[in-house]
Design a protein around this motif. Structure first.
Motif, PDB file in Angstrom:
ATOM      1  N   ASP A 142      21.737  24.331  79.132  1.00  0.00           N
ATOM      2  CA  ASP A 142      23.194  24.484  79.080  1.00  0.00           C
ATOM      3  C   ASP A 142      23.902  23.176  78.728  1.00  0.00           C
ATOM      4  OD1 ASP A 142      23.063  27.182  79.760  1.00  0.00           O
ATOM      5  OD2 ASP A 142      23.029  26.729  81.902  1.00  0.00           O
ATOM      6  N   SER A 143      23.285  22.049  79.066  1.00  0.00           N
ATOM      7  CA  SER A 143      23.901  20.748  78.821  1.00  0.00           C
ATOM      8  C   SER A 143      23.928  20.437  77.329  1.00  0.00           C
ATOM      9  CB  SER A 143      23.125  19.658  79.557  1.00  0.00           C
ATOM     10  OG  SER A 143      23.570  18.380  79.175  1.00  0.00           O
ATOM     11  N   LYS A 185      10.526  22.118  78.148  1.00  0.00           N
ATOM     12  CA  LYS A 185      10.377  21.721  79.554  1.00  0.00           C
ATOM     13  C   LYS A 185      10.680  20.237  79.732  1.00  0.00           C
ATOM     14  CE  LYS A 185       6.865  23.363  81.908  1.00  0.00           C
ATOM     15  NZ  LYS A 185       5.489  23.780  82.276  1.00  0.00           N
ATOM     16  N   LYS A 186      10.214  19.418  78.792  1.00  0.00           N
ATOM     17  CA  LYS A 186      10.451  17.978  78.859  1.00  0.00           C
ATOM     18  C   LYS A 186      11.935  17.654  78.667  1.00  0.00           C
ATOM     19  CE  LYS A 186       5.897  16.370  77.333  1.00  0.00           C
ATOM     20  NZ  LYS A 186       5.179  15.430  76.453  1.00  0.00           N
ATOM     21  N   ALA A 187      12.552  18.304  77.695  1.00  0.00           N
ATOM     22  CA  ALA A 187      13.967  18.050  77.428  1.00  0.00           C
ATOM     23  C   ALA A 187      14.826  18.459  78.620  1.00  0.00           C
ATOM     24  CB  ALA A 187      14.404  18.797  76.171  1.00  0.00           C
ATOM     25  N   SER A 188      14.517  19.607  79.198  1.00  0.00           N
ATOM     26  CA  SER A 188      15.266  20.086  80.356  1.00  0.00           C
ATOM     27  C   SER A 188      15.128  19.126  81.534  1.00  0.00           C
ATOM     28  CB  SER A 188      14.760  21.479  80.750  1.00  0.00           C
ATOM     29  OG  SER A 188      15.457  21.975  81.881  1.00  0.00           O
ATOM     30  N   LEU A 189      13.913  18.647  81.774  1.00  0.00           N
ATOM     31  CA  LEU A 189      13.661  17.711  82.864  1.00  0.00           C
ATOM     32  C   LEU A 189      14.424  16.410  82.649  1.00  0.00           C
ATOM     33  CD1 LEU A 189      11.941  17.168  85.457  1.00  0.00           C
ATOM     34  CD2 LEU A 189      10.246  16.117  83.940  1.00  0.00           C
ATOM     35  N   LEU A 217      22.738  25.042  65.164  1.00  0.00           N
ATOM     36  CA  LEU A 217      23.185  24.563  66.468  1.00  0.00           C
ATOM     37  C   LEU A 217      24.504  25.227  66.863  1.00  0.00           C
ATOM     38  CD1 LEU A 217      22.214  22.553  68.605  1.00  0.00           C
ATOM     39  CD2 LEU A 217      23.568  20.788  67.482  1.00  0.00           C
ATOM     40  N   THR A 218      25.368  25.442  65.899  1.00  0.00           N
ATOM     41  CA  THR A 218      26.636  26.122  66.170  1.00  0.00           C
ATOM     42  C   THR A 218      26.400  27.543  66.644  1.00  0.00           C
ATOM     43  OG1 THR A 218      27.785  24.783  64.522  1.00  0.00           O
ATOM     44  CG2 THR A 218      28.839  26.843  65.162  1.00  0.00           C
ATOM     45  N   LYS A 219      25.400  28.203  66.067  1.00  0.00           N
ATOM     46  CA  LYS A 219      25.040  29.538  66.530  1.00  0.00           C
ATOM     47  C   LYS A 219      24.596  29.525  67.985  1.00  0.00           C
ATOM     48  CE  LYS A 219      25.378  32.162  62.781  1.00  0.00           C
ATOM     49  NZ  LYS A 219      26.137  33.433  62.725  1.00  0.00           N
ATOM     50  N   LEU A 220      23.957  28.425  68.386  1.00  0.00           N
ATOM     51  CA  LEU A 220      23.384  28.346  69.729  1.00  0.00           C
ATOM     52  C   LEU A 220      24.387  27.885  70.781  1.00  0.00           C
ATOM     53  CD1 LEU A 220      19.920  26.722  68.865  1.00  0.00           C
ATOM     54  CD2 LEU A 220      20.412  29.129  69.302  1.00  0.00           C
ATOM     55  N   ILE A 221      25.241  26.910  70.443  1.00  0.00           N
ATOM     56  CA  ILE A 221      26.124  26.336  71.469  1.00  0.00           C
ATOM     57  C   ILE A 221      27.595  26.338  71.074  1.00  0.00           C
ATOM     58  CG2 ILE A 221      24.254  24.868  72.328  1.00  0.00           C
ATOM     59  CD1 ILE A 221      25.594  22.484  70.992  1.00  0.00           C
ATOM     60  N   GLY A 222      27.924  26.923  69.946  1.00  0.00           N
ATOM     61  CA  GLY A 222      29.325  27.034  69.554  1.00  0.00           C
ATOM     62  C   GLY A 222      29.900  25.747  69.000  1.00  0.00           C
ATOM     63  N   ASP A 223      31.201  25.562  69.217  1.00  0.00           N
ATOM     64  CA  ASP A 223      31.917  24.424  68.638  1.00  0.00           C
ATOM     65  C   ASP A 223      31.403  23.073  69.116  1.00  0.00           C
ATOM     66  OD1 ASP A 223      33.473  26.188  67.246  1.00  0.00           O
ATOM     67  OD2 ASP A 223      35.155  26.117  68.663  1.00  0.00           O
ATOM     68  N   LYS A 224      30.727  23.055  70.261  1.00  0.00           N
ATOM     69  CA  LYS A 224      30.214  21.786  70.783  1.00  0.00           C
ATOM     70  C   LYS A 224      29.167  21.172  69.867  1.00  0.00           C
ATOM     71  CE  LYS A 224      31.266  22.675  75.646  1.00  0.00           C
ATOM     72  NZ  LYS A 224      32.344  21.674  75.655  1.00  0.00           N
ATOM     73  N   ALA A 225      28.653  21.964  68.944  1.00  0.00           N
ATOM     74  CA  ALA A 225      27.674  21.454  67.982  1.00  0.00           C
ATOM     75  C   ALA A 225      28.250  20.322  67.146  1.00  0.00           C
ATOM     76  CB  ALA A 225      27.194  22.583  67.070  1.00  0.00           C
ATOM     77  N   GLU A 226      29.576  20.336  66.938  1.00  0.00           N
ATOM     78  CA  GLU A 226      30.213  19.282  66.145  1.00  0.00           C
ATOM     79  C   GLU A 226      30.123  17.923  66.828  1.00  0.00           C
ATOM     80  OE1 GLU A 226      31.232  19.277  63.159  1.00  0.00           O
ATOM     81  OE2 GLU A 226      30.913  21.408  62.829  1.00  0.00           O
ATOM     82  N   GLY A 227      29.884  17.909  68.130  1.00  0.00           N
ATOM     83  CA  GLY A 227      29.805  16.641  68.856  1.00  0.00           C
ATOM     84  C   GLY A 227      28.397  16.118  69.042  1.00  0.00           C
ATOM     85  N   ILE A 228      27.392  16.878  68.588  1.00  0.00           N
ATOM     86  CA  ILE A 228      25.998  16.467  68.750  1.00  0.00           C
ATOM     87  C   ILE A 228      25.581  15.551  67.604  1.00  0.00           C
ATOM     88  CG2 ILE A 228      23.608  17.250  68.921  1.00  0.00           C
ATOM     89  CD1 ILE A 228      25.324  18.033  71.305  1.00  0.00           C
ATOM     90  N   SER A 229      25.054  14.394  67.945  1.00  0.00           N
ATOM     91  CA  SER A 229      24.569  13.456  66.920  1.00  0.00           C
ATOM     92  C   SER A 229      23.213  13.921  66.396  1.00  0.00           C
ATOM     93  CB  SER A 229      24.439  12.046  67.505  1.00  0.00           C
ATOM     94  OG  SER A 229      25.693  11.544  67.903  1.00  0.00           O
ATOM     95  N   ILE A 230      23.109  13.987  65.073  1.00  0.00           N
ATOM     96  CA  ILE A 230      21.847  14.342  64.423  1.00  0.00           C
ATOM     97  C   ILE A 230      21.408  13.154  63.572  1.00  0.00           C
ATOM     98  CG2 ILE A 230      20.640  15.972  62.940  1.00  0.00           C
ATOM     99  CD1 ILE A 230      22.791  18.023  63.520  1.00  0.00           C
ATOM    100  N   LEU A 231      20.261  12.595  63.891  1.00  0.00           N
ATOM    101  CA  LEU A 231      19.763  11.402  63.223  1.00  0.00           C
ATOM    102  C   LEU A 231      18.721  11.770  62.179  1.00  0.00           C
ATOM    103  CD1 LEU A 231      19.149   9.178  66.401  1.00  0.00           C
ATOM    104  CD2 LEU A 231      21.316   9.812  65.322  1.00  0.00           C
ATOM    105  N   TYR A 232      18.578  10.908  61.187  1.00  0.00           N
ATOM    106  CA  TYR A 232      17.503  11.088  60.217  1.00  0.00           C
ATOM    107  C   TYR A 232      16.373  10.115  60.526  1.00  0.00           C
ATOM    108  CZ  TYR A 232      14.638  10.971  56.095  1.00  0.00           C
ATOM    109  OH  TYR A 232      13.545  11.002  55.267  1.00  0.00           O
TER     110      TYR A 232
END
Length: 279
Positions: free
Chosen positions: A181-182, A137-141, A217-232
């Protein structure tokens, strides 16, 4: 219902292809971030001093997340410095406004200059009882308001030792992103067992986990997962930053204790800036 979710997660785990470090491409077009989470630290004078001392880099997006009471002063200090530093909140309430004593709304964050907000940090999950539904809910908002959520996921030591890491991460990721969706969000893998303990996942282990997260993430949003930054995150500091920056699926760090010292934080920024230039 629970059984179907369990089966789905098992399928995700089974579908993960073992990826070697040599076979992975380097970070592609993903943005690199170095983000400071000050937690409940610093006063007004220390905040002013920090922004006088801190530097930035055109090759790395630098974001600072102070306590709520210091957000607007930090906004002014950043503006005065002329440095390209982003500002983020450490938390936000799921409602736009209302009778929620002590809470901070998304519009309040926007008013004080925030472009980012940490959501679902393990300390919020632990001390405030936040679950995946609330985090969703927070992320969507935040996304609807034009603020980029930094969504945190991670397993405890008990979950790690019982070989539940993939299950936990899949569950948290699926829950956090439900019906969103975003793709305007950042993920931060923060193993709970490494936060504030001085321990940290090895760069190789972190890379394997990040690659797994990206596969889910690829399972969830497809190829766009390659553009998502994942931080440690998890005891990231100037001593181990270079090892993390060399990993192809680690797109930066969410820094806790080491971000309180401007010199140490600068050193981490410089490591990731050099890493970007070498790609």
């Amino acid at each position: 219902m629970e059984q179907s979710i369990e089966n789905y997660i098992k399928n995700l785990v089974r579908d993960v292809i073992g990826q070697t470090l040599g076979g992975l491409q380097s970070q592609r077009d993903r943005q690199t971030y170095v983000i400071a989470n000050w937690k409940m630290n610093k006063n007004l004078a220390e905040t002013a001093e920090f922004f006088q001392q801190i530097n930035s880099s055109k090759d790395v997006s630098v974001v600072v997340c102070p306590p709520t009471q210091l957000l607007y002063p930090a906004h002014l200090f950043i503006k005065q410095s002329g440095k390209p530093i982003g500002l983020g909140g450490q938390n936000v309430h799921w409602a736009e406004k209302g009778a929620y004593t002590g809470e901070t709304s998304i519009n309040m964050l926007k008013d004080v200059g925030c472009d980012y907000c940490i959501i679902g940090h393990s300390e919020r999950r632990q001390y405030a009882g936040e679950d995946d539904q609330l985090i969703n809910k927070k992320a969507s908002l935040a996304i609807q308001a034009g603020i980029t959520p930094i969504i945190c996921i991670g397993e405890t030591l008990e979950e790690k030792n019982s070989m539940q890491t993939e299950h936990v991460l899949s569950t948290q990721l699926i829950g956090a992103l439900k019906e969103i969706d975003s793709h305007n969000f950042i993920l931060a893998y923060e193993p709970v067992w490494a936060i504030g303990t001085g321990q940290s996942a090895t760069a190789e282990l972190a890379q394997q986990t990040h690659a797994y997260i990206r596969s889910v993430l690829t399972k969830l949003i497809g190829d766009k997962a390659e553009g998502i930054s994942i931080l440690y995150g998890g005891s990231a500091n100037e001593s181990n930053a270079a090892e993390y920056s060399a990993m192809p699926d680690i797109d930066g760090v969410l820094v806790g204790g080491a971000s309180l010292n401007a010199k140490s934080f600068d050193a981490i920024i410089n490591v990731f800036a050099k890493g970007d230039q070498n790609q």
